[in-house]
Design a protein around this motif. Structure first.
Motif, PDB file in Angstrom:
ATOM      1  N   LYS A 313      -6.870  76.399   7.115  1.00  9.55           N
ATOM      2  CA  LYS A 313      -6.231  76.060   8.387  1.00  9.55           C
ATOM      3  C   LYS A 313      -4.710  75.961   8.225  1.00  9.55           C
ATOM      4  CE  LYS A 313      -9.976  73.274  10.347  1.00  9.55           C
ATOM      5  NZ  LYS A 313     -10.502  74.089  11.423  1.00  9.55           N
ATOM      6  N   SER A 317      -1.985  78.292  10.061  1.00 14.60           N
ATOM      7  CA  SER A 317      -1.046  77.798  11.071  1.00 14.60           C
ATOM      8  C   SER A 317       0.401  78.013  10.668  1.00 14.60           C
ATOM      9  CB  SER A 317      -1.312  76.334  11.427  1.00 14.60           C
ATOM     10  OG  SER A 317      -1.475  75.593  10.264  1.00 14.60           O
ATOM     11  N   SER A 321       1.664  81.162  15.322  1.00 13.92           N
ATOM     12  CA  SER A 321       1.645  80.031  16.243  1.00 13.92           C
ATOM     13  C   SER A 321       0.466  80.151  17.195  1.00 13.92           C
ATOM     14  CB  SER A 321       2.953  79.959  17.022  1.00 13.92           C
ATOM     15  OG  SER A 321       3.192  81.210  17.606  1.00 13.92           O
TER      16      SER A 321
END
Lengths: 449, 89
Positions: A313, A317, A321
């Motif tokens: 994750k 990220s 975006s």
């Protein structure tokens, strides 16, 4: 210019380590198809799908050639049909229209035969849910999902009980095809509205008219990266997974933006989910073992999976975006050679799997259980998963297959769905608890307003 | 449009000549080239090429497939953006 090693690294990821775009999914809103007549609604659904996705497969194939990256699945996902068909009651006709359109467009799955009932069920939604077994047995590519819980609303135990029965009925209706209907049915808590992966994909009610969401995979790439840092400490491990996830996500974003541009659609999200396939070298189980476990299921598995999921994750990220969907690690049993091996050897059982779902990105996925399992026990399994999701503020799901006529051994689904050993689920029951029905209130930490 | 042409396989005589000739016939201009032979055997060549107007990556791929088959190597043609997106911010 890019350097030689960087180029070779990318090519090796694709050529030897199974890096691919697992799915480009076109999410289409069907709210403008609602009418009070079943045939007219189904007709409008068919027309909208075949017009919006007319060139979808050929354009995505073109992108595959342009970048030299395999794009394994092209899929469609639509607004929850429980809402689209509520005014006309023509749920089954809509499903047939979806199936027909998807086949003509060369789409291998279409999601969105869904209902969102975590707080309560309308009469129409209840009727809709009762159509699921028939629809899944009479269509080939339609996928269904029902959301029964959320951190904000708690758990609808009437819906949980009902879904136990629906899963059982779906298995019965498709028992001549290894109960495959259940592989196309997901029961969620905290379902996300922009998930591109099947079978749980639908186009959420807050989404746009036509959105491209991309699912990327790559367990093989992560495993290869970890192989190079044997014996190094956990912060190096986490950093390595993060770096790898970053690179994969960047590529996914490129493909997603390009697809959206060429299809004149909105670019939604990229979902970096380590999604295994039954191929050797494409397994999340093997990634966990490379982290230092003798086998998935050993003590330490939950910690490894938690770190893996979190690092994926974080890498994702940093890279984009527009990260969304489920993003993390999937642990479907039937689709992962490392998981199948662990279950067969006795190293991984239902209890450890349940613990793993508290830190993975989804839940109990593609698990075969004895055909004699009662609807109430299936409902109890759903309730446990939903509780994990609701209390921890994460998505959980149950995609479970009671294999009618079989109590042990293995069942073959074929293709990406793989094969699953039938798992022992123990002897106890929660029948009296499930009979209570009603509603489990939302947890105290949901009152943040 | 710029693309990366990569050639991987066992080293044999004439690979570079034939790949270059095919690129020339397809109206592609070689901008940069790097080549290594590992352990006197495993050949890798990376070329950055500018594809002429009216030609596509698919045209180039198909033309180079013929060379790939003849020399028993793998040849890929990929838009340079896939490498840029992965390795450059």
């Amino acid at each position: 210019m890019l350097n030689h090693n960087e180029i070779i690294q990318t090519i090796t990821m694709i050529k030897d380590l199974h890096l691919d775009i697992r799915t480009v999914t076109m999410h289409i809103s069907l709210f403008d198809c609602i009418t009070d007549d079943a045939d007219r609604t189904a007709g409008k659904v068919y027309d909208k799908l075949t017009s919006k996705a007319k060139n979808f497969v050929s354009i995505v194939n073109g992108i595959q050639t342009k970048y030299g990256i395999p794009i394994v699945n092209k899929r469609l996902s639509v607004s929850p049909i429980s809402l689209i068909g509520a005014a006309s009651g023509g749920y089954e006709k809509i499903a047939l229209a979806m199936d027909k359109a998807a086949k003509e467009l060369n789409i291998n799955f279409i999601g969105g035969y869904s209902a969102i009932v975590q707080k309560g069920m309308t009469k129409q939604e209840e009727e809709f849910i009762h159509t699921i077994p028939k629809v899944l047995s009479e269509t080939d590519v339609v996928c269904s999902s029902v959301n029964v819980g959320s951190t904000k609303a708690g758990i609808n135990m009437d819906a949980v009980r009902l879904m136990g029965e629906i899963i059982k009925e779906t298995a019965e209706k498709t028992k001549d095809a290894n109960c495959i209907g259940c592989a196309k049915l997901v029961v969620f808590a905290n379902a996300v509205e922009d998930n591109p992966f099947m079978a749980g994909s639908f186009n959420g009610i807050s989404e746009g008219d036509c959105v491209i969401n991309v699912g990327i995979s790559g367990p093989g790439v992560v495993k290869a990266a970890i192989e190079r840092i044997k014996g190094q400490d956990c912060s190096v491990l986490s950093e390595t997974i993060k770096n790898t996830a970053f690179k994969i996500s960047r590529m996914g974003e490129l493909v997603g933006r390009e697809a959206a541009k060429q299809l004149n659609a909105e670019f939604g999200i990229i979902d970096l989910s380590l999604a295994p396939t039954p191929e050797v070298g494409d397994s999340v189980g093997e990634v966990l073992e490379e982290m230092g476990l003798s086998s998935v299921g050993a003590h330490g598995t939950t910690a490894c999976l938690a770190m893996l999921n979190d690092a994926v994750k974080k890498g994702g990220s940093m890279a984009s975006s527009r990260v969304g969907g489920l993003s993390g690690a999937f642990i479907p049993v039937s689709e992962d050679i490392g998981m199948i091996r662990a279950v067969k050897s006795g190293a991984l059982g239902m209890d450890k799997l349940e613990a793993m779902t508290s830190v993975c990105s989804v839940g109990l996925d593609m698990i075969a259980i004895p055909g004699s399992t009662s609807a109430k026990t299936i409902a109890a399994i759903i309730a446990d998963e939903a509780a994990i999701g609701v209390i921890n503020g994460k998505t959980t799901a149950v995609r479970i297959i009671p294999v009618i006529g079989k109590e042990e051994g293995e069942v073959e689904f074929g293709g990406l769905m793989g094969r699953a050993p039938i798992m022992n689920i123990g002897n106890g029951n929660a029948d009296a608890f499930i009979d209570r029905g009603g509603h489990i209130p939302a947890p105290i930490h949901s009152y943040r307003n | 449009m710029r693309a990366i042409v990569s050639v991987l396989g066992k080293d044999t005589k004439g690979i570079i000549a034939n790949v270059s000739m095919t690129l020339y016939k397809q109206d592609a201009n070689i901008i940069d080239i790097s080549q290594t032979v590992l352990q006197n055997e495993y050949f890798t060549m990376i070329m950055l090429v500018e594809i002429g107007e009216g030609k596509t990556i698919d045209d180039l791929s198909k033309a180079l497939d013929v060379v790939a088959k003849e020399f028993k190597v793998e040849i890929r043609v990929q838009h340079e953006d896939i490498f840029n997106s992965m390795h450059r911010i």
